[in-house]
Enzyme design. Sequence first.
Site, mmCIF file in Angstrom:
data_model
loop_
_atom_site.group_PDB
_atom_site.id
_atom_site.type_symbol
_atom_site.label_atom_id
_atom_site.label_comp_id
_atom_site.label_asym_id
_atom_site.label_seq_id
_atom_site.Cartn_x
_atom_site.Cartn_y
_atom_site.Cartn_z
ATOM 1 N N LYS A 55 1.999 -7.529 -9.734
ATOM 2 C CA LYS A 55 0.880 -7.851 -9.428
ATOM 3 C C LYS A 55 -0.166 -8.694 -10.050
ATOM 4 O O LYS A 55 -1.057 -9.216 -10.357
ATOM 5 C CB LYS A 55 0.096 -7.312 -7.962
ATOM 6 N N GLN A 99 -3.099 0.621 -4.602
ATOM 7 C CA GLN A 99 -1.971 1.124 -4.175
ATOM 8 C C GLN A 99 -1.229 2.541 -3.487
ATOM 9 O O GLN A 99 -1.962 3.188 -3.612
ATOM 10 C CB GLN A 99 -0.896 0.616 -5.570
ATOM 11 N N ASP A 122 -5.654 -6.531 1.062
ATOM 12 C CA ASP A 122 -4.481 -6.437 1.628
ATOM 13 C C ASP A 122 -4.894 -6.668 3.384
ATOM 14 O O ASP A 122 -3.498 -6.135 3.843
ATOM 15 C CB ASP A 122 -4.862 -4.342 1.783
HETATM 16 N N1 GUN Z 1 2.279 0.173 -1.012
HETATM 17 C C1 GUN Z 1 3.861 -0.500 -0.234
HETATM 18 N N2 GUN Z 1 2.833 -1.383 -0.381
HETATM 19 C C2 GUN Z 1 2.212 -2.264 -0.886
HETATM 20 C C3 GUN Z 1 1.176 -3.040 0.052
HETATM 21 O O1 GUN Z 1 1.355 -4.183 0.626
HETATM 22 N N3 GUN Z 1 -0.070 -2.586 -0.478
HETATM 23 C C4 GUN Z 1 -0.436 -1.431 -1.025
HETATM 24 N N4 GUN Z 1 -2.282 -1.510 -1.509
HETATM 25 N N5 GUN Z 1 0.111 -0.250 -1.254
HETATM 26 C C5 GUN Z 1 1.360 -0.686 -0.765
#
Ligand code: GUN
Length: 285
Positions: A55, A99, A122
């Site tokens: 990311k 996350q 998100d």
């Molecule tokens: N953990 C696994 N996939 C995701 C996601 O799309 N966003 C976040 N914040 N955590 C995750």
Amino acid sequence: MVDRGKIIDGKAIAAQLRQELKSEVESLREKGTVPGLTVILVGNNQASETYVRGKIKACAEVGIHSDLVRMSPEITEDALLDKIRQLNVDSSVHGILVQLPLPDHISPDRILSEIDPDKDVDGFHPINAGRLVTGLDAFLPCTPHGILELLKRTGIEIAGKHAVVVGRSNIVGKPISILLQRENATVTMCHSRTVDLKSHTRQADILVAAVGKLHVITADHVKPDSVVIDVGMNRDENGKLAGDVDFEGVRPIVSYITPVPGGVGPMTIAMLLYNTCQSAKMKSR
Ligand code: GUN
């Protein structure tokens, strides 16, 4: 003779999207707004480390400013909530991402509900989830939004098609079912308690597998010439990344299929960049 087994190249489509976003970021920067994303990583889950690295790298590629806030796995829920409140009022931060998963002593629901819905890139805040269901403007969750972009940019017709979604998670299954309905598909939801899964999946024109279990979808689960989207990120017996779909077995039967890796995964990150740009644009008006 129908052309079967075409691969939907998520890596290429995501690269194209990032290129488009790069120009958007440039024009925002020219107007004095630098889009900013803050990622909070609690603890040192190896998979999370990898995702977060991806990311941050993608942000740099399109010119989005990113900050990574690392927190100890022993951090209290209150300390994490305080950090979020601080970011909520920081005008240089357009997107906040915590996350997941979080350590067991922290409630993800409490944490996700504290993020300002206007910075919830998100799309996990209950307000954004509710907005999605009711058809209001909202940040769309990145993986389902990425799937929709894959279908659209590949020129796959959705309206009137029978879509079958396997998996009912808040992150993928539920939101993709809503998005597909919004595009006028007829949607069937399957899950762990579905009886005779095959009888449903075999009727799918578009099959979305979002279960999180290696190869639950095999050749006898799919309809000839259908489209198969594989959201799975599993490890196979050799430790290699593999999907929910038995790719080799299913590919010769269907018209289109997404690979793992290189299908849905890169799109998830691209849509996060998209949401961060949207948020910065709203603030720059
Ligand atoms: N953990 C696994 N996939 C995701 C996601 O799309 N966003 C976040 N914040 N955590 C995750």
